[in-house]
Enzyme design. Structure first.
Site, PDB file in Angstrom:
ATOM      1  N   ASP A   1       4.035  -7.581 -41.633  1.00  0.00           N
ATOM      2  CA  ASP A   1       3.957  -6.923 -40.325  1.00  0.00           C
ATOM      3  C   ASP A   1       5.379  -6.461 -39.966  1.00  0.00           C
ATOM      4  O   ASP A   1       5.833  -5.424 -40.466  1.00  0.00           O
ATOM      5  CB  ASP A   1       3.377  -7.972 -39.348  1.00  0.00           C
ATOM      6  CG  ASP A   1       2.958  -7.413 -38.018  1.00  0.00           C
ATOM      7  OD1 ASP A   1       3.596  -6.477 -37.541  1.00  0.00           O
ATOM      8  OD2 ASP A   1       1.997  -7.925 -37.423  1.00  0.00           O
TER       9      ASP A   1
ATOM     10  N   ARG B   1     -10.051 -17.648 -39.773  1.00  0.00           N
ATOM     11  CA  ARG B   1      -9.512 -17.559 -41.135  1.00  0.00           C
ATOM     12  C   ARG B   1     -10.626 -17.536 -42.176  1.00  0.00           C
ATOM     13  O   ARG B   1     -10.443 -17.051 -43.282  1.00  0.00           O
ATOM     14  CB  ARG B   1      -8.605 -18.763 -41.430  1.00  0.00           C
ATOM     15  CG  ARG B   1      -7.328 -18.827 -40.583  1.00  0.00           C
ATOM     16  CD  ARG B   1      -6.412 -19.907 -41.135  1.00  0.00           C
ATOM     17  NE  ARG B   1      -5.347 -20.296 -40.226  1.00  0.00           N
ATOM     18  CZ  ARG B   1      -4.165 -19.696 -40.142  1.00  0.00           C
ATOM     19  NH1 ARG B   1      -3.897 -18.647 -40.893  1.00  0.00           N
ATOM     20  NH2 ARG B   1      -3.246 -20.141 -39.312  1.00  0.00           N
TER      21      ARG B   1
END
Ligand code: PRP
Length: 190
Positions: free
Chosen positions: A112, A174
């Site tokens: 990111d 997740r």
């Protein structure tokens, strides 16, 4: 229990849009695995994975790399329970084995801002490995602050907060088998 079964809430109920589905992930992981196996065959690499987000990617990827290799893990934290990177990286768990002289392949779920990987790559380089390269399933280039070279890249994705296939929001989601975008009301609920 009697009467009609009530379905338990599923994390998938909170997904507004699937960005990368399970079939696309499977195909990409196979492609990356084949490239890595061709490049690292006979070189006994150590795959260093970042907990916890990279866990499903590592588990699937390593089974597509049918060569002699070993595994190690680092756990770092830069996000806490927020959706924004703080830029402050902490090591929660370090490598278990020395990597001096080894060929290291870092396995990561998403790049990111790049803060996490820059920190981790520098930390690994200090231990004098033969080489350090990076495989990342997802790349969000619009968010990059620190330049990072990705040797094996899965998908470039737009600047949206994604969950699933290892990626979390406040430690949830997740276990989704795809990568998706959360419904906005999920953030507002918090
Ligand atoms: C996420 C992700 C990357 C990092 C990327 O980890 O797994 O490690 O953030 O962000 P950056 O490029 O802006 O640094 P997180 O800290 O959420 O931990 P996790 O792997 O346990 O989910």
């Amino acid at each position: 229990m009697t009467g009609a079964a009530v379905r338990a809430p599923s994390p998938a109920d909170d997904i507004a849009e699937v960005l990368v589905d399970a079939d696309a992930i499977r195909a990409k992981v196979a492609e990356l695995g084949a490239r890595i196996a061709a490049d690292y065959g006979g070189k006994d690499p150590v795959l260093v994975s970042l907990l916890k987000g990279a866990l499903p990617f590592l588990a699937d990827l390593m089974r597509q790399v049918p060569i002699r290799l070993s595994l190690d893990f680092i756990e770092v934290s830069s996000y806490g329970s927020s959706t924004e990177s703080s830029g402050v990286v902490r090591i929660l768990k370090d490598l278990a084995q020395p990597i001096e002289g080894r060929r290291v392949l870092v396995v990561e779920d998403i790049i990111d801002t790049g803060f996490t990987l820059r920190y981790v790559m520098d930390h690994l380089q200090q231990q004098k490995p033969e080489s350090v390269r990076l495989v990342a399933l997802l790349d969000k280039p619009a968010r990059r602050i620190v330049p990072i070279g990705i040797d094996y890249k899965g998908f470039e994705i737009p600047d949206r907060f994604v969950v699933g296939y290892g990626l979390d929001y406040a430690e949830r989601y997740r276990n989704l088998p795809f990568i998706g975008v959360l419904k906005p009301e999920v953030y507002n609920r918090a």
